[in-house]
Design an enzyme around this catalytic site. Sequence first.
Site, PDB file in Angstrom:
ATOM      1  N   HIS A   1       0.293   4.470   4.443  1.00 54.11           N
ATOM      2  CA  HIS A   1      -0.285   5.130   3.273  1.00 54.11           C
ATOM      3  C   HIS A   1       0.228   6.564   3.152  1.00 54.11           C
ATOM      4  O   HIS A   1       0.637   7.002   2.069  1.00 54.11           O
ATOM      5  CB  HIS A   1      -1.812   5.136   3.378  1.00 54.11           C
ATOM      6  CG  HIS A   1      -2.414   3.771   3.318  1.00 54.11           C
ATOM      7  ND1 HIS A   1      -3.770   3.550   3.485  1.00 54.11           N
ATOM      8  CD2 HIS A   1      -1.860   2.542   3.099  1.00 54.11           C
ATOM      9  CE1 HIS A   1      -4.021   2.250   3.383  1.00 54.11           C
ATOM     10  NE2 HIS A   1      -2.878   1.626   3.155  1.00 54.11           N
TER      11      HIS A   1
ATOM     12  N   SER B   1       0.806  -1.218   0.000  1.00 56.80           N
ATOM     13  CA  SER B   1       0.000   0.000   0.000  1.00 56.80           C
ATOM     14  C   SER B   1       0.839   1.267   0.000  1.00 56.80           C
ATOM     15  O   SER B   1       0.501   2.251  -0.663  1.00 56.80           O
ATOM     16  CB  SER B   1      -0.938   0.006   1.212  1.00 56.80           C
ATOM     17  OG  SER B   1      -1.808  -1.094   1.185  1.00 56.80           O
TER      18      SER B   1
END
Length: 317
Positions: free
Chosen positions: A295, A244
Site C-alpha cells: 500500500h 491494492s
Amino acid sequence: MFEQIINNLIQSGWSIVTLESNWVCATHVSQQRGLLFGNFSELPQEFKPWIRNYANISQWDAVVFCPKGIDSSDLKQHRFPNVQLWYWDTQKGNLFPFPPTNDQRIPQWLRQLSSGEAVFLETNSQVGKHFVPFLTYTLLGINLIVFLLMTLAGGSTNQSVLIAFGAKVNTLIQAGQIWRFLTSAFIHIGIMHLVFNLYALWALGPLTEESFGHRRFLIIYILSALGGSIASFLFTTALSAGASGAIFGLLGALLYFSYKRPYLWKSGLGMNLIVVIFVNFGFGLLQPGIDNFAHLGGLLTGTITSMVLAKNNSKVT
C-alpha cells in the site's frame, strides 16, 4: 496564445469586438454563447455594461489570463451574475473555474488549443461529449477474468494456483521471475479481496482517468502496481497479490491533483482522500494478512508519478 484564440474564433464564424481595458468579446448567434477574454490585472468591476446589449446570448464565459499565477484567495474576490469565470494560470497551465462547475466544454477546448492543435469551438465533435473511462473498465474486466480462471483452476485461495498465476513470491523473483512484480497486481486471494479492490477501482478509476487522461492514468496505475510489489518484495517475505498497490497509487495521484487545484482542495476532496488513506492504513495495521508495504509503495509511486507527469505536461487541466 491570445492571438491564436482570436484567430480560431474568427475563422469559425465568431464575431469579435474589442472592449475596454484590452478585453475582447466573442459571440456566436447559432450557439447562443458569448466569450470574454482579458487579463486578471484588468478585470473590470462588472461585465454587465458589456453584455447587456446581447439579449440573444444565453450563456457567458470569461477566460481570465493570469500570467503571474493565481492564489486561491483571488478566486472568490470577484463574482459576476450570469458569467462563468475561468482563471487560467498560464505559468502552470491550470484552469480554475469560479463558481465551481462541471462544464467541460471550455476546459477541453483550451486544453487542445494550448497543445497547438487547430480547434474550432463550434465544430469540435469531441467537446462536451460524456467521458468514457474505458481503461478503468478494461482493468476491471481483466481482474474479473483472471479471478474466474483461477477459480476454475482450483481456487483463488489455493497456494499452488496463486503461484501458477503469478503471485509475488520472493524466492521465485530472486530466481529471475521478475514478471511477478506486475502479474501479482491482477490476481486476488478470495472473493472478498476481489470485491473490495474492484469496488475501490470502480470508485477511483473513472475520476483519475478523467483528471489525468487515458494514457497518464495507465502509466500511474501500472507504475503504482510495480511500486507496491517492489516495496512488498523489499520489506516482507510473505506471498502476496492484489491490486491494492495500484489503487493506493490512484489515491496518491488524486491527492496531488486536488492539492494543485485550490478549488478542489477546498471542496473537501483532498481531505476526504487523506481520511480514506489513513483509515485504510489503520485497518491494515489492525487486520493480519494485509500487506501495508505494498500500500505504501503504491501510494508513494502514484504520488511521485503524478508529480513527474504534471511537470512534463503544460496543458490546461
